[in-house]
Design a protein around this motif. Structure first.
Motif, short mmCIF file in Angstrom:
data_model
loop_
_atom_site.label_atom_id
_atom_site.label_comp_id
_atom_site.label_asym_id
_atom_site.label_seq_id
_atom_site.Cartn_x
_atom_site.Cartn_y
_atom_site.Cartn_z
N ARG A 1 37.23 33.46 42.15
CA ARG A 1 36.69 34.28 43.24
C ARG A 1 35.95 33.41 44.24
O ARG A 1 35.50 32.31 43.94
CB ARG A 1 35.75 35.35 42.70
CG ARG A 1 34.52 34.84 41.97
CD ARG A 1 33.67 36.00 41.44
NE ARG A 1 34.41 36.80 40.49
CZ ARG A 1 34.53 36.51 39.21
NH1 ARG A 1 33.92 35.44 38.72
NH2 ARG A 1 35.22 37.28 38.40
N ARG A 2 35.87 33.95 45.46
CA ARG A 2 35.02 33.37 46.51
C ARG A 2 33.78 34.24 46.60
O ARG A 2 33.86 35.45 46.79
CB ARG A 2 35.76 33.36 47.86
CG ARG A 2 34.85 33.02 49.04
CD ARG A 2 35.65 32.88 50.34
NE ARG A 2 36.44 34.06 50.63
CZ ARG A 2 35.98 35.15 51.25
NH1 ARG A 2 34.71 35.22 51.60
NH2 ARG A 2 36.78 36.16 51.49
N GLU B 1 32.68 34.00 54.68
CA GLU B 1 33.12 32.93 55.57
C GLU B 1 32.38 32.99 56.90
O GLU B 1 32.24 34.05 57.50
CB GLU B 1 34.63 33.00 55.79
CG GLU B 1 35.45 32.76 54.53
CD GLU B 1 36.91 33.06 54.73
OE1 GLU B 1 37.75 32.18 54.46
OE2 GLU B 1 37.21 34.19 55.18
N GLN C 1 35.76 28.52 56.84
CA GLN C 1 36.81 29.31 56.19
C GLN C 1 37.26 28.64 54.90
O GLN C 1 37.31 27.42 54.80
CB GLN C 1 37.99 29.44 57.15
CG GLN C 1 39.12 30.34 56.67
CD GLN C 1 40.23 30.43 57.70
OE1 GLN C 1 40.26 29.66 58.65
NE2 GLN C 1 41.12 31.38 57.52
N GLN C 2 37.61 29.45 53.88
CA GLN C 2 38.08 28.89 52.62
C GLN C 2 39.47 28.29 52.82
O GLN C 2 40.29 28.79 53.60
CB GLN C 2 38.12 29.95 51.53
CG GLN C 2 39.20 31.01 51.70
CD GLN C 2 39.18 32.02 50.57
OE1 GLN C 2 38.40 32.95 50.59
NE2 GLN C 2 40.06 31.83 49.59
N GLN C 3 39.73 27.17 52.13
CA GLN C 3 40.99 26.46 52.29
C GLN C 3 42.00 26.79 51.19
O GLN C 3 43.19 26.48 51.34
CB GLN C 3 40.71 24.95 52.28
CG GLN C 3 39.79 24.49 53.39
CD GLN C 3 40.36 24.75 54.76
OE1 GLN C 3 41.50 24.38 55.07
NE2 GLN C 3 39.57 25.39 55.62
N VAL C 4 41.54 27.40 50.09
CA VAL C 4 42.41 27.74 48.96
C VAL C 4 42.15 29.19 48.60
O VAL C 4 41.00 29.63 48.53
CB VAL C 4 42.15 26.82 47.75
CG1 VAL C 4 43.04 27.21 46.58
CG2 VAL C 4 42.38 25.36 48.13
N THR C 5 43.21 29.95 48.37
CA THR C 5 43.05 31.36 48.05
C THR C 5 42.73 31.54 46.56
O THR C 5 42.99 30.67 45.73
CB THR C 5 44.34 32.13 48.37
OG1 THR C 5 45.41 31.62 47.58
CG2 THR C 5 44.68 31.99 49.84
N VAL C 6 42.17 32.68 46.27
CA VAL C 6 41.88 33.05 44.88
C VAL C 6 43.19 33.12 44.10
O VAL C 6 44.20 33.63 44.59
CB VAL C 6 41.14 34.40 44.84
CG1 VAL C 6 41.03 34.90 43.41
CG2 VAL C 6 39.77 34.26 45.48
N THR D 1 36.22 24.32 51.02
CA THR D 1 35.69 24.69 52.33
C THR D 1 34.80 23.56 52.82
O THR D 1 34.64 22.53 52.14
CB THR D 1 34.90 26.01 52.27
OG1 THR D 1 34.59 26.45 53.60
CG2 THR D 1 33.60 25.85 51.50
#
Length: 405
Positions: free
Chosen positions: A74-75, A79, A182-187, A206
């Motif tokens: 999870r994040r 962002e 912004q996050q660079q890798v998805t969950v 990120t």
């Protein structure tokens, strides 16, 4: 008939004599002296500024990477929001690392029990040795076993500590305070910690940037810097100390930024590619109006210029010789003065040489002010401020004329 002819001849001679008398003694009046507007110049000290181009950069910037391998669960952060140092941003599946810690704790407990038992036996042998019930060899062997057990316990403790660290890395935290990107890798993606996964030690998740304050990086040519330092040595220019050199940023819409920055770094080497020296200033950015990566115009206050003259832009002209000004001398006649003016302050030129204190420089009426001509001088007054549409014209003219020496 002869009488009339004689009378006509006498009349004609009289008329010719009258015309001759008029042409010989009646001169047309001389034109009055041309009217010119002048300013009386006096030496003064003004701020030494340089317009430069700079680029904004974050004060601190940190890549947030995965330090252990696993599935991204999870994040935790939002962002683009502000985060604090140590705040959790991501969570990686901790199951494997929890199991590893439990296993290492089990091994540690087992070896601690063995060490405790062997130590008790060694102490018993030490008590029996004086009575001769056990040999010295037996005591020595028991002591050696205790030492070996103690070493195993220390090694096991190190493994437990390492397992705890890896388990802690499953909660990815921010190393600095700032704005998280912004996050660079998805969950759900598998992230890694080895250099083969991301080329820099781990998968980039990120980036966190601290943008209050900001850095602005800019350059000044080596030739300009040497000229300024030579002028400083001669006393014409007083350069400010590094922590006293101020920087005023001009926003892209032309308005000045409401807070000034301070120079905090000046390189000691010249860039071989650009022949320039790298400089950096620190600028407050509490409202986050400035963003990293922006190109901005800077007015850098490098110190003070002494014994210079401010002359309105309209007063300076150029020809093949260079920049010059027309003055009114003590006899009321026009004279030319060659000057040096490479910088401007607003709509005025900064004249560093060529003029003396108290001279009357012609600003208006130059079309009738020819060298050696008699003129009538009166004080010149600056016109009212121009409209916004025309406000950029003087600056453009100043830039074109500023190259004349």
């Amino acid at each position: 008939m002869k009488h009339h002819t004689l009378c006509f001849g006498l009349f004609a001679l009289s008329a010719l004599a009258a015309l001759s008398a008029c042409s010989g003694h009646g001169q047309p009046p001389a034109p009055p002296p041309a009217q010119v507007g002048v300013v009386t110049v006096e030496p003064q000290s003004i701020a030494l500024t340089r317009p430069l181009i700079g680029r904004l950069a974050p004060y601190l910037s940190a890549n947030v990477t995965a330090r252990v391998s696993g599935v991204l669960l999870r994040r935790v952060y939002t962002e683009g929001s502000e985060v604090k140092p140590g705040q959790v941003l991501f969570e990686i599946d901790p199951a494997y690392y929890q199991a590893q810690l439990n296993n290492d704790l089990g091994v540690l407990g087992e070896d601690e029990a063995t060490w405790l038992n062997d130590r008790v036996n060694a102490e018993r042998y030490h008590k029996l040795l004086p009575a001769g019930s056990v040999s010295q060899q037996t005591v020595d062997n028991a002591d050696a076993t205790v030492r070996t057990d103690a070493a195993k316990v220390k090694a096991d403790q190190a493994l437990v500590d390492s397992a705890r660290v890896n388990l802690g890395y499953t909660k990815v935290t921010s190393p600095i305070g700032g704005v998280a990107s912004q996050q660079q890798v998805t969950v759900g993606a598998v992230v890694g910690s080895s250099t083969s996964d991301a080329g820099s030690g781990g998968t980039l998740l990120t980036t966190v940037n601290q943008i209050d304050p900001l850095y602005v990086n800019f350059t000044i040519s080596a030739a300009d810097l040497l000229t300024l330092r030579e002028a400083n040595r001669r006393g014409n220019v007083a350069l400010a100390q590094q922590d006293q050199t101020t920087v005023q940023i001009v926003l892209p819409d032309g308005t000045p930024y409401d807070q000034s920055g301070v120079l905090d770094f000046s390189d000691v080497t010249v860039n071989a590619t650009t022949d320039a020296v790298n400089l950096r200033a620190r600028v407050p950015n509490a409202q986050h109006m400035l963003l990293p990566g922006m190109y901005v115009t800077l007015n850098v206050n490098l110190g003070q210029q002494h014994d210079v003259f401010l002359v309105p832009q309209e007063a300076l002209q150029r020809d093949t010789v260079g920049a010059y000004a027309m003055i009114v001398d003590a006899g009321g006649k026009v004279a030319r003065k060659d000057v040096t003016a490479t910088d401007n302050a607003g709509t005025d030129w900064i004249v560093t040489s060529g003029l003396t204190a108290g001279e009357q420089v012609i600003v208006s009426g130059l079309q009738g002010a020819h060298e050696g001509a008699q003129v009538k001088a009166s004080p010149w007054h600056a016109p009212a401020a121009a409209s916004p549409q025309g406000s950029s014209a003087p600056a453009a003219g100043a830039q074109s004329a500023g190259n004349a020496q």
